[in-house]
Design a protein around this motif. Structure first.
Motif, PDB file in Angstrom:
ATOM      1  N   GLN A  37       0.849  -1.185   0.000  1.00  0.00           N
ATOM      2  CA  GLN A  37       0.000   0.000   0.000  1.00  0.00           C
ATOM      3  C   GLN A  37       0.883   1.233   0.000  1.00  0.00           C
ATOM      4  O   GLN A  37       1.580   1.505   0.991  1.00  0.00           O
ATOM      5  CB  GLN A  37      -0.942   0.023   1.211  1.00  0.00           C
ATOM      6  CG  GLN A  37      -1.887   1.226   1.197  1.00  0.00           C
ATOM      7  CD  GLN A  37      -2.819   1.266   2.390  1.00  0.00           C
ATOM      8  OE1 GLN A  37      -2.502   0.787   3.478  1.00  0.00           O
ATOM      9  NE2 GLN A  37      -4.009   1.832   2.197  1.00  0.00           N
TER      10      GLN A  37
ATOM     11  N   TYR B  35     -13.930  -2.760   3.056  1.00  0.00           N
ATOM     12  CA  TYR B  35     -13.012  -2.834   4.177  1.00  0.00           C
ATOM     13  C   TYR B  35     -12.963  -1.466   4.851  1.00  0.00           C
ATOM     14  O   TYR B  35     -13.144  -0.432   4.213  1.00  0.00           O
ATOM     15  CB  TYR B  35     -11.585  -3.158   3.708  1.00  0.00           C
ATOM     16  CG  TYR B  35     -11.348  -4.571   3.252  1.00  0.00           C
ATOM     17  CD1 TYR B  35     -11.551  -4.939   1.922  1.00  0.00           C
ATOM     18  CD2 TYR B  35     -10.895  -5.537   4.138  1.00  0.00           C
ATOM     19  CE1 TYR B  35     -11.305  -6.237   1.495  1.00  0.00           C
ATOM     20  CE2 TYR B  35     -10.640  -6.833   3.712  1.00  0.00           C
ATOM     21  CZ  TYR B  35     -10.849  -7.169   2.385  1.00  0.00           C
ATOM     22  OH  TYR B  35     -10.604  -8.452   1.974  1.00  0.00           O
ATOM     23  N   GLN B  37     -10.214   0.792   7.097  1.00  0.00           N
ATOM     24  CA  GLN B  37      -8.833   0.907   7.588  1.00  0.00           C
ATOM     25  C   GLN B  37      -8.760   2.041   8.591  1.00  0.00           C
ATOM     26  O   GLN B  37      -9.049   3.188   8.266  1.00  0.00           O
ATOM     27  CB  GLN B  37      -7.856   1.146   6.440  1.00  0.00           C
ATOM     28  CG  GLN B  37      -6.393   1.101   6.901  1.00  0.00           C
ATOM     29  CD  GLN B  37      -5.411   1.186   5.756  1.00  0.00           C
ATOM     30  OE1 GLN B  37      -5.538   2.026   4.867  1.00  0.00           O
ATOM     31  NE2 GLN B  37      -4.403   0.314   5.758  1.00  0.00           N
ATOM     32  N   LYS B  41      -3.765   1.858  10.434  1.00  0.00           N
ATOM     33  CA  LYS B  41      -3.655   1.077   9.187  1.00  0.00           C
ATOM     34  C   LYS B  41      -4.190  -0.347   9.319  1.00  0.00           C
ATOM     35  O   LYS B  41      -3.946  -1.169   8.439  1.00  0.00           O
ATOM     36  CB  LYS B  41      -2.212   1.041   8.668  1.00  0.00           C
ATOM     37  CG  LYS B  41      -1.702   2.396   8.228  1.00  0.00           C
ATOM     38  CD  LYS B  41      -0.410   2.277   7.459  1.00  0.00           C
ATOM     39  CE  LYS B  41       0.034   3.629   6.957  1.00  0.00           C
ATOM     40  NZ  LYS B  41       1.309   3.564   6.240  1.00  0.00           N
ATOM     41  N   LEU B  43      -6.638  -3.083   8.712  1.00  0.00           N
ATOM     42  CA  LEU B  43      -7.638  -3.263   7.659  1.00  0.00           C
ATOM     43  C   LEU B  43      -8.567  -4.401   8.049  1.00  0.00           C
ATOM     44  O   LEU B  43      -8.116  -5.517   8.280  1.00  0.00           O
ATOM     45  CB  LEU B  43      -6.925  -3.602   6.354  1.00  0.00           C
ATOM     46  CG  LEU B  43      -7.708  -3.498   5.060  1.00  0.00           C
ATOM     47  CD1 LEU B  43      -8.016  -2.053   4.738  1.00  0.00           C
ATOM     48  CD2 LEU B  43      -6.915  -4.132   3.937  1.00  0.00           C
TER      49      LEU B  43
END
Lengths: 112, 114
Positions: A37, B35, B37, B41, B43
């Protein structure tokens, strides 16, 4: 839902060095995936390794899987500044049914 | 060509409001996901739809209601927004409903509730 754990949480290296990230999980799996990411972006699939495989390569990426230790590692060789991103492992841990369970991620910073 | 797109990219709203996030995939995939997040971070899967049918509904407040008008679209409607709903919401799709298939993620919608 159970989740994988990556370590380290953060990693800073110089361009050209190798980066190794580890992922541990709790129950048996069919396969494990790694995603990247970039900041402010969605996740991008990197590689999938099945439970009957021990090692897999894709370009500068090398993934290993040790089902006896319930762990996987992602090695990025000859890192570049463009590799700066967060890296997540994701498993289909059987207790979770058919959902992918993501780890907390390792943030990699590669400086030039 | 964007494979999985979401709108809007940013959403700032006040507590108590109702808002929607739209998602579209042009990959011809059968399965779509939402999802969440959080700021660390982490998820977490919220919903999964396969051929327009709800398959997974994790422990999500019923203020969140997904809707899939067709296989290519999965929208997320949130009622009575709360501060804790602030997060980045990702839509994703996969060819079939099978976690051994890779998932394709949208760019995310950053929701800020004030």
């Amino acid at each position: 839902s159970q989740q994988g754990e990556e370590d380290p949480q953060a990693l800073s290296i110089q361009e050209g060095e190798n980066a190794t990230m580890n992922c541990s999980y709790k129950t048996s799996i069919n396969n494990l995936q790694w995603y990247r990411q970039n900041s402010g972006r969605g996740l991008v699939h990197l590689i999938l390794i099945r439970s009957n495989e021990r090692e897999k390569h894709s370009g500068r990426l090398r993934v290993t899987l040790d089902t006896s230790k319930k762990s996987s590692s992602l090695l990025i060789t000859a890192s570049r500044a463009a590799d700066t991103a967060s890296y997540f492992c994701a498993t289909d841990e059987r207790l979770a049914g058919t959902a992918l369970i993501f780890g907390k991620g390792t943030t990699l910073s590669v400086s030039s | 060509d964007t494979a999985v797109s979401q709108t809007p990219k940013y959403l700032v709203t006040q507590m108590g409001n109702d808002k929607s996030i739209k998602c579209e995939q042009n990959l011809g995939h059968d399965t779509m996901y939402w999802y969440k997040q959080d700021s660390k971070k982490f998820l977490k899967i919220m919903f999964s739809y396969n051929n327009k049918e709800l398959i997974i509904n994790e422990t999500v407040p019923n203020r969140f209601s997904p809707k899939s008008p067709d296989k290519a679209h999965l929208n997320l409607h949130i009622n009575s927004l709360e501060l804790g709903d602030s997060a980045v919401y990702f839509c994703a799709s996969s060819q079939v409903w099978d976690p051994s298939y890779e998932q394709y993620f949208g760019p995310g919608t950053r929701l800020t509730v004030t």
